[in-house]
Motif scaffolding. Structure first.
Motif, PDB file in Angstrom:
ATOM      1  N   GLY A 191      -3.044 -16.525  -6.948  1.00 34.78           N
ATOM      2  CA  GLY A 191      -2.940 -15.118  -6.582  1.00 34.78           C
ATOM      3  C   GLY A 191      -2.830 -14.221  -7.796  1.00 34.78           C
ATOM      4  N   GLU A 192      -2.059 -14.643  -8.779  1.00 31.85           N
ATOM      5  CA  GLU A 192      -1.915 -13.861 -10.002  1.00 31.85           C
ATOM      6  C   GLU A 192      -3.231 -13.776 -10.769  1.00 31.85           C
ATOM      7  OE1 GLU A 192       1.177 -15.826 -12.092  1.00 31.85           O
ATOM      8  OE2 GLU A 192       2.807 -14.948 -10.903  1.00 31.85           O
ATOM      9  N   LEU A 193      -3.951 -14.898 -10.844  1.00 32.14           N
ATOM     10  CA  LEU A 193      -5.212 -14.911 -11.583  1.00 32.14           C
ATOM     11  C   LEU A 193      -6.273 -14.059 -10.895  1.00 32.14           C
ATOM     12  CD1 LEU A 193      -5.459 -18.687 -12.611  1.00 32.14           C
ATOM     13  CD2 LEU A 193      -4.774 -16.759 -14.033  1.00 32.14           C
ATOM     14  N   LEU A 194      -6.384 -14.199  -9.564  1.00 33.73           N
ATOM     15  CA  LEU A 194      -7.370 -13.417  -8.825  1.00 33.73           C
ATOM     16  C   LEU A 194      -6.986 -11.945  -8.782  1.00 33.73           C
ATOM     17  CD1 LEU A 194      -8.230 -15.822  -5.870  1.00 33.73           C
ATOM     18  CD2 LEU A 194      -9.750 -15.085  -7.699  1.00 33.73           C
ATOM     19  N   GLY A 195      -5.694 -11.682  -8.907  1.00 39.02           N
ATOM     20  CA  GLY A 195      -5.255 -10.298  -8.951  1.00 39.02           C
ATOM     21  C   GLY A 195      -5.616  -9.619 -10.257  1.00 39.02           C
ATOM     22  N   GLY A 196      -6.100 -10.380 -11.180  1.00 35.70           N
ATOM     23  CA  GLY A 196      -6.501  -9.799 -12.451  1.00 35.70           C
ATOM     24  C   GLY A 196      -5.483 -10.066 -13.536  1.00 35.70           C
ATOM     25  N   SER A 197      -5.832 -10.898 -14.471  1.00 29.93           N
ATOM     26  CA  SER A 197      -4.946 -11.163 -15.604  1.00 29.93           C
ATOM     27  C   SER A 197      -5.135 -10.021 -16.592  1.00 29.93           C
ATOM     28  CB  SER A 197      -5.288 -12.514 -16.232  1.00 29.93           C
ATOM     29  OG  SER A 197      -5.148 -13.539 -15.274  1.00 29.93           O
ATOM     30  N   VAL A 198      -4.335  -8.978 -16.396  1.00 27.52           N
ATOM     31  CA  VAL A 198      -4.539  -7.716 -17.107  1.00 27.52           C
ATOM     32  C   VAL A 198      -4.543  -7.913 -18.615  1.00 27.52           C
ATOM     33  CG1 VAL A 198      -3.638  -5.395 -17.468  1.00 27.52           C
ATOM     34  CG2 VAL A 198      -3.497  -6.446 -15.205  1.00 27.52           C
ATOM     35  N   ALA A 243      -4.400  -2.812  -3.334  1.00 28.95           N
ATOM     36  CA  ALA A 243      -4.510  -3.319  -1.961  1.00 28.95           C
ATOM     37  C   ALA A 243      -5.315  -4.610  -1.924  1.00 28.95           C
ATOM     38  CB  ALA A 243      -5.154  -2.261  -1.068  1.00 28.95           C
ATOM     39  N   LEU A 244      -6.406  -4.665  -2.698  1.00 27.31           N
ATOM     40  CA  LEU A 244      -7.223  -5.878  -2.746  1.00 27.31           C
ATOM     41  C   LEU A 244      -6.451  -7.032  -3.369  1.00 27.31           C
ATOM     42  CD1 LEU A 244      -9.979  -7.241  -2.315  1.00 27.31           C
ATOM     43  CD2 LEU A 244     -10.634  -6.429  -4.597  1.00 27.31           C
ATOM     44  N   VAL A 245      -5.754  -6.743  -4.462  1.00 25.71           N
ATOM     45  CA  VAL A 245      -4.959  -7.775  -5.128  1.00 25.71           C
ATOM     46  C   VAL A 245      -3.879  -8.306  -4.180  1.00 25.71           C
ATOM     47  CG1 VAL A 245      -3.280  -8.176  -6.956  1.00 25.71           C
ATOM     48  CG2 VAL A 245      -5.385  -6.936  -7.456  1.00 25.71           C
ATOM     49  N   LEU A 259     -14.580  -3.808  -6.187  1.00 27.92           N
ATOM     50  CA  LEU A 259     -15.250  -5.035  -5.759  1.00 27.92           C
ATOM     51  C   LEU A 259     -16.327  -5.495  -6.737  1.00 27.92           C
ATOM     52  CD1 LEU A 259     -15.601  -4.530  -1.898  1.00 27.92           C
ATOM     53  CD2 LEU A 259     -14.126  -6.153  -3.095  1.00 27.92           C
ATOM     54  N   GLU A 260     -16.959  -4.556  -7.426  1.00 24.03           N
ATOM     55  CA  GLU A 260     -17.993  -4.976  -8.367  1.00 24.03           C
ATOM     56  C   GLU A 260     -17.401  -5.692  -9.582  1.00 24.03           C
ATOM     57  OE1 GLU A 260     -18.587  -0.843 -10.976  1.00 24.03           O
ATOM     58  OE2 GLU A 260     -20.083  -1.453  -9.498  1.00 24.03           O
ATOM     59  N   VAL A 315       0.833  -1.203   0.000  1.00 21.09           N
ATOM     60  CA  VAL A 315       0.000   0.000   0.000  1.00 21.09           C
ATOM     61  C   VAL A 315       0.871   1.257   0.000  1.00 21.09           C
ATOM     62  CG1 VAL A 315      -1.596   1.359   1.401  1.00 21.09           C
ATOM     63  CG2 VAL A 315      -2.016  -1.069   1.054  1.00 21.09           C
ATOM     64  N   THR A 316       1.950   1.243   0.773  1.00 20.57           N
ATOM     65  CA  THR A 316       2.841   2.405   0.850  1.00 20.57           C
ATOM     66  C   THR A 316       3.529   2.662  -0.486  1.00 20.57           C
ATOM     67  OG1 THR A 316       3.243   2.014   3.205  1.00 20.57           O
ATOM     68  CG2 THR A 316       4.855   3.366   2.018  1.00 20.57           C
ATOM     69  N   ILE A 317       4.049   1.594  -1.099  1.00 24.42           N
ATOM     70  CA  ILE A 317       4.733   1.752  -2.383  1.00 24.42           C
ATOM     71  C   ILE A 317       3.773   2.279  -3.443  1.00 24.42           C
ATOM     72  CG2 ILE A 317       5.848   0.488  -4.262  1.00 24.42           C
ATOM     73  CD1 ILE A 317       7.046  -1.369  -2.118  1.00 24.42           C
ATOM     74  N   VAL A 318       2.570   1.715  -3.492  1.00 23.02           N
ATOM     75  CA  VAL A 318       1.592   2.133  -4.499  1.00 23.02           C
ATOM     76  C   VAL A 318       1.208   3.595  -4.301  1.00 23.02           C
ATOM     77  CG1 VAL A 318      -0.775   1.813  -5.301  1.00 23.02           C
ATOM     78  CG2 VAL A 318       0.688  -0.167  -4.907  1.00 23.02           C
TER      79      VAL A 318
END
Length: 305
Positions: free
Chosen positions: A239-246, A278-280, A91-92, A20-23
């Motif tokens: 974790g990578e997949l749930l974080g969003g496969s951009v 943060a969610l990812v 979240l949506e 969170v701090t880095i972002v």
């Protein structure tokens, strides 16, 4: 076990704070969102007024302090672009990403585990050669290129599936298949290598010498120990997949978390960037925490370290 769990939870919380701090500080160098939000040709007075309304005129450390306090309460602020709570915007999109990730992970794990076991048990045969070539190609092929090729063949030429979007199971097939190819290739290669290493252990030879059934030796003595690195791999991939496969979400216009974060970066929507990352990070860290706990189940020696 309690000390092991407490240490892992503490490490997880520290990691989330670090992310969170880095972002927060990195997002501040992207540019001034007030310039993007106002019409072209807006005066400096209008820009300064909007920056003050968004709280961007305060010193950077003050912004960080109050932002951190708000985040601890679950408040990531209002999205500059959507004018809604940033976490609500992120979240949506989570159900779409979760559906895509679950599809790719389930099918990729089943195919990869089966292929890896076949390659290990049939070492030196044509079956192992085919599995290893397929796995190598699956890992080496860029996912964006594979996604585009699948669209050209199955959507444009054959017309079997939509080219992008979401809403039905048909929209899920091509992006899920694209990700499942990479997942299965990674798991197949790792599981084969792990199984072959375990098969050379002395305790496996002892179990066979005792006259145990081959099935018992494989499932109780070989597979259980070979699963530890595979569980790690599955946790990282999940974790990578749930974080969003951009890339895949962009190629297939899939309305997931990765895509909304990319849009937020382009629009310099700081609250959405912070909420999304943060969610990812939280999802990735929680999954790895679960993986660490599974280590203790697969190998009780780990809990005593």
């Amino acid at each position: 076990m309690t000390r092991f769990l407490a240490a892992k939870i503490g490490e997880s919380l520290l990691a989330i704070w670090g992310v969170v701090t880095i972002v927060f500080f990195v997002s501040r160098v992207l540019g001034d969102p007030a310039v993007l939000l106002l019409p072209v040709g807006a005066g400096q007075q209008d820009i300064d007024s909007l920056r003050a309304a968004l709280g961007l005129d305060r010193p950077i450390l003050e912004q960080y302090f109050w932002s951190l306090l708000s985040m601890l309460k679950g408040d990531f602020g209002m999205s500059f672009q959507h004018q809604r709570p940033a976490m609500e915007v992120v979240l949506e999109r989570m159900p779409a990403t979760a559906m895509l990730a679950a599809t790719a992970l389930v099918f990729g794990t089943l195919i990869g585990a089966t292929a890896g076991a076949v390659a290990a048990l049939r070492r030196g045969t044509i079956s192992e050669f085919i599995v290893m070539i397929a796995a190598l190609l699956g890992q080496a092929t860029p996912v964006f290129w594979l996604g585009i090729m699948l669209i050209l063949v199955f959507s444009v030429d054959l017309g079997w599936f939509p080219t992008g979007g979401s809403g039905t199971w048909a929209h899920l097939v091509l992006p899920g298949l694209t990700l499942a190819v990479f997942v299965s290739a990674s798991i197949a290669r790792l599981l084969r290598s792990s199984l072959l290493d375990i098969m050379r252990e002395d305790y496996v030879r002892t179990a066979r010498a005792k006259g145990l059934m081959p099935r018992t030796v494989f499932f109780w003595h070989i597979a259980r120990n070979a699963l530890i690195p595979v569980v790690t791999m599955i946790g990282i991939i999940a974790g990578e997949l749930l974080g969003g496969s951009v890339v895949i979400e962009t190629v297939f216009a899939w309305p997931g978390v990765g895509r909304i974060i990319m849009q937020a970066i382009q629009n310099q929507d700081f609250p959405v960037i912070q909420a999304g990352v943060a969610l990812v990070a939280a999802i990735f860290i929680v999954i790895n925490l679960v993986v660490d706990l599974l280590y203790g189940v697969l190998d009780p020696r780990i809990r005593r370290r």
